[in-house]
Design a protein around this motif. Sequence first.
Motif, PDB file in Angstrom:
ATOM      1  N   GLU A  47     -28.280   1.271  11.313  1.00 32.59           N
ATOM      2  CA  GLU A  47     -28.132   1.563  12.482  1.00 32.59           C
ATOM      3  C   GLU A  47     -26.906   1.275  13.342  1.00 32.59           C
ATOM      4  O   GLU A  47     -26.243   0.191  13.202  1.00 32.59           O
ATOM      5  CB  GLU A  47     -29.259   0.920  13.458  1.00 32.59           C
ATOM      6  CG  GLU A  47     -30.822   1.544  13.178  1.00 32.59           C
ATOM      7  CD  GLU A  47     -31.661   1.197  14.283  1.00 32.59           C
ATOM      8  OE1 GLU A  47     -31.427   0.598  15.176  1.00 32.59           O
ATOM      9  OE2 GLU A  47     -32.962   1.142  14.011  1.00 32.59           O
ATOM     10  N   ILE A  48     -26.372   2.032  14.213  1.00 33.66           N
ATOM     11  CA  ILE A  48     -25.236   2.166  15.050  1.00 33.66           C
ATOM     12  C   ILE A  48     -25.419   2.441  16.418  1.00 33.66           C
ATOM     13  O   ILE A  48     -25.638   3.547  16.709  1.00 33.66           O
ATOM     14  CB  ILE A  48     -23.973   2.756  14.348  1.00 33.66           C
ATOM     15  CG1 ILE A  48     -23.877   2.481  12.897  1.00 33.66           C
ATOM     16  CG2 ILE A  48     -22.711   2.456  15.019  1.00 33.66           C
ATOM     17  CD1 ILE A  48     -22.827   3.270  12.141  1.00 33.66           C
ATOM     18  N   ALA A  49     -25.217   1.567  17.303  1.00 35.11           N
ATOM     19  CA  ALA A  49     -25.598   1.570  18.799  1.00 35.11           C
ATOM     20  C   ALA A  49     -26.823   2.267  18.953  1.00 35.11           C
ATOM     21  O   ALA A  49     -26.844   3.232  19.892  1.00 35.11           O
ATOM     22  CB  ALA A  49     -24.321   2.625  19.070  1.00 35.11           C
ATOM     23  N   ALA A  92     -23.940  -2.831   5.117  1.00 39.20           N
ATOM     24  CA  ALA A  92     -23.398  -2.808   6.453  1.00 39.20           C
ATOM     25  C   ALA A  92     -24.119  -3.854   7.167  1.00 39.20           C
ATOM     26  O   ALA A  92     -25.304  -4.147   6.893  1.00 39.20           O
ATOM     27  CB  ALA A  92     -23.701  -1.389   7.012  1.00 39.20           C
ATOM     28  N   TYR A  93     -23.388  -4.085   8.102  1.00 35.60           N
ATOM     29  CA  TYR A  93     -24.065  -5.128   9.145  1.00 35.60           C
ATOM     30  C   TYR A  93     -23.431  -4.907  10.504  1.00 35.60           C
ATOM     31  O   TYR A  93     -22.088  -4.903  10.699  1.00 35.60           O
ATOM     32  CB  TYR A  93     -23.676  -6.565   8.788  1.00 35.60           C
ATOM     33  CG  TYR A  93     -24.432  -7.582   9.848  1.00 35.60           C
ATOM     34  CD1 TYR A  93     -25.929  -8.000   9.514  1.00 35.60           C
ATOM     35  CD2 TYR A  93     -23.918  -8.112  10.880  1.00 35.60           C
ATOM     36  CE1 TYR A  93     -26.706  -8.789  10.273  1.00 35.60           C
ATOM     37  CE2 TYR A  93     -24.487  -8.854  11.649  1.00 35.60           C
ATOM     38  CZ  TYR A  93     -25.718  -9.355  11.490  1.00 35.60           C
ATOM     39  OH  TYR A  93     -26.571 -10.336  12.151  1.00 35.60           O
ATOM     40  N   GLY A  94     -23.965  -4.746  11.532  1.00 32.57           N
ATOM     41  CA  GLY A  94     -23.489  -4.322  12.944  1.00 32.57           C
ATOM     42  C   GLY A  94     -22.616  -3.393  12.791  1.00 32.57           C
ATOM     43  O   GLY A  94     -23.017  -2.003  12.458  1.00 32.57           O
ATOM     44  N   ASN A  95     -21.354  -3.398  13.335  1.00 32.34           N
ATOM     45  CA  ASN A  95     -20.379  -2.344  13.369  1.00 32.34           C
ATOM     46  C   ASN A  95     -19.446  -2.184  12.184  1.00 32.34           C
ATOM     47  O   ASN A  95     -18.568  -1.567  12.374  1.00 32.34           O
ATOM     48  CB  ASN A  95     -19.447  -2.549  14.595  1.00 32.34           C
ATOM     49  CG  ASN A  95     -20.171  -2.090  15.970  1.00 32.34           C
ATOM     50  OD1 ASN A  95     -21.286  -1.193  15.881  1.00 32.34           O
ATOM     51  ND2 ASN A  95     -19.935  -2.832  17.097  1.00 32.34           N
ATOM     52  N   TYR A  96     -19.906  -2.942  11.266  1.00 31.03           N
ATOM     53  CA  TYR A  96     -18.919  -2.968   9.933  1.00 31.03           C
ATOM     54  C   TYR A  96     -19.814  -2.520   8.599  1.00 31.03           C
ATOM     55  O   TYR A  96     -20.855  -2.924   8.395  1.00 31.03           O
ATOM     56  CB  TYR A  96     -18.254  -4.395   9.645  1.00 31.03           C
ATOM     57  CG  TYR A  96     -17.462  -4.508  11.149  1.00 31.03           C
ATOM     58  CD1 TYR A  96     -16.217  -4.206  10.947  1.00 31.03           C
ATOM     59  CD2 TYR A  96     -17.815  -5.323  12.219  1.00 31.03           C
ATOM     60  CE1 TYR A  96     -15.389  -4.897  12.123  1.00 31.03           C
ATOM     61  CE2 TYR A  96     -17.204  -5.653  13.272  1.00 31.03           C
ATOM     62  CZ  TYR A  96     -15.940  -5.096  13.126  1.00 31.03           C
ATOM     63  OH  TYR A  96     -14.955  -5.646  14.297  1.00 31.03           O
ATOM     64  N   ALA A  97     -19.096  -1.869   7.567  1.00 30.06           N
ATOM     65  CA  ALA A  97     -19.637  -1.459   6.607  1.00 30.06           C
ATOM     66  C   ALA A  97     -18.691  -2.131   5.503  1.00 30.06           C
ATOM     67  O   ALA A  97     -17.219  -2.042   5.664  1.00 30.06           O
ATOM     68  CB  ALA A  97     -19.415   0.298   6.340  1.00 30.06           C
ATOM     69  N   TYR A  98     -19.148  -2.409   4.388  1.00 24.47           N
ATOM     70  CA  TYR A  98     -18.360  -2.982   3.391  1.00 24.47           C
ATOM     71  C   TYR A  98     -18.376  -2.260   1.985  1.00 24.47           C
ATOM     72  O   TYR A  98     -19.532  -1.979   1.497  1.00 24.47           O
ATOM     73  CB  TYR A  98     -18.928  -4.494   3.110  1.00 24.47           C
ATOM     74  CG  TYR A  98     -18.765  -5.473   4.216  1.00 24.47           C
ATOM     75  CD1 TYR A  98     -17.518  -6.151   4.597  1.00 24.47           C
ATOM     76  CD2 TYR A  98     -19.816  -5.336   5.008  1.00 24.47           C
ATOM     77  CE1 TYR A  98     -17.461  -7.081   5.562  1.00 24.47           C
ATOM     78  CE2 TYR A  98     -19.704  -6.449   6.364  1.00 24.47           C
ATOM     79  CZ  TYR A  98     -18.710  -7.015   6.385  1.00 24.47           C
ATOM     80  OH  TYR A  98     -18.528  -7.826   7.522  1.00 24.47           O
ATOM     81  N   VAL A  99     -17.482  -1.715   1.379  1.00 27.30           N
ATOM     82  CA  VAL A  99     -17.308  -0.702   0.486  1.00 27.30           C
ATOM     83  C   VAL A  99     -16.920  -1.549  -0.891  1.00 27.30           C
ATOM     84  O   VAL A  99     -15.695  -2.024  -0.973  1.00 27.30           O
ATOM     85  CB  VAL A  99     -16.610   0.445   0.624  1.00 27.30           C
ATOM     86  CG1 VAL A  99     -16.655   1.408  -0.356  1.00 27.30           C
ATOM     87  CG2 VAL A  99     -17.194   1.187   1.779  1.00 27.30           C
TER      88      VAL A  99
END
Length: 533
Positions: A47-49, A92-99
């Motif tokens: 979820e984002i915003a 992902a967590y909050g407003n950040y994605a880790y790839v």
Amino acid sequence: MSKKNLIIISFLILIGLLKITPVQAAEIEIKNSVVISSTSYHLIYHEIAGNQYLLTAGGEDGLLIYQMTEDGLSSDPVGTFDTDGSAMDVTAYGNYAYVADHYTQNGPIIKGHLLTLDISDPANPQLVNDYQVTLGNFQTVAISADGSTLYAGDKISGIHILDVSDPTTPIFLSSYSLGSAAADLAVVDTTLYILQIFDTAGGILVVDFSNPTAPTALGGESVYADANELTVAGSVVYVANGATGLTAYDFSNPASPTLLSNFDTGGSARAFAVLNPTTGVIADGSGGVYVIATANTSALAERAQSSDALLTSATDVVVVDGRIFVLSAGIQELTLTYTFSAQGSGNGAEEAIAVKDGSAAWCTIDVSDQKVGAKVFLGDYNNDGLAYEIAEAPIGKIKKPKIRVYDAVSCELLSQKKMSDSDKKQQFKMKGGNYYGSDTSQDEIVATRVFTKDDVPQIKLLAYFLNTSNELKLKKSTTFATNKKMESQGYKLQLTEGKKWPIVIKAKNDTSVQEKYKLEKKDGNFKWKKKQE
């Protein structure tokens, strides 16, 4: 014993088995389809915003972001980020994605990349950090529930543990050597479950990272070399075990795990997701999609298998609020329809129940509950895989109606209760949801019974809940006399979740004549309250 008597006894035993053995079947269908041209490896929900998205590690295409709608998905990604390597996994967590971006090669120099992307604007992801490891090869990534600790699986050097309290500046905490490739990771609190892959074997390793600079191995178990993914559900660990199928292990004691059961998909199990407490979904790389019953982890059982060609290359599966999304030739949203026979009364009666998984659709069906002419009202009201019903008294009979609860997958009758004394003119309505008024969020089952007493319409409101032992309990019951106009005109019931006064009784011919009710909690006790007009 004569041969004739033996035949009769065998026939009676067969009839008995037919009465108590539930008939079960389910159908998987594709509801929505989004094409992805490149090979995609993993799919997650985020979820984002306040908006819902599916994020895909899209291999050579990098990160792909699709927006979920009430009816499906955006046909094209709303945002993309083309990585330099090949996106293998994403969290992902909050407003950040880790790839986990595999690796890049510049001449003889090979570097593994773990990318941090700002996705606060999903249409325009921005790179904010590139964590690099020389000779690295990142395959998998997972994040703690509070978003502060990131675990990245490097094929060469093992597990990297990073402090990402500030996502723009990850801080290296420690590494944990495996001596093998990490195929998948799962985090539960400070415990990390690692799926290891060697050349000819594999394993599950459980490590305590409560002190990230000094991790402690808790135990493990061997798996096959072509294992792909693990899923932790309480003390049970499910492993998508390649050609072996889906394997369930009891890890309540990680130092001494035990094999519970194995479900052979006949293909190559790639991923598994929990649909609800009694059901799971398997993505198989050649066999398609399976829905299985998991209530008894010692005997995983098939409930449905896909037959659509679009699902025969499934590599991952995600469940979002009862909606099933599978990564297979793109992203496929599936619907699951159950049709089964639930256990009936002590006399062997059966009800034919249709439950649409993932919806709260109601249906009214004719049944044979001791007497011909009885009816039930049923549905998967709280979208939790449980089917509730009220069995009316048979026509012309004075008999207490029952409320029953079934497991919608195993067809098991979990609980039942007699509601109240009946009469010949009663009506019932039942629904699950928030009927406490708009200031609360608790979901219960509310049954509404309308009947006549001394020729005056009465309404009886009953609130039920299931306790942790799946026992149906009555929370509150109250009876009110209805308006006089309803006596002459008749009446109808209206249940509307989330309203301040969610239960309304209206006169049929003059809907301005109505009474409103809600369930209140005061000093720890529940009571039904009638609105004073």
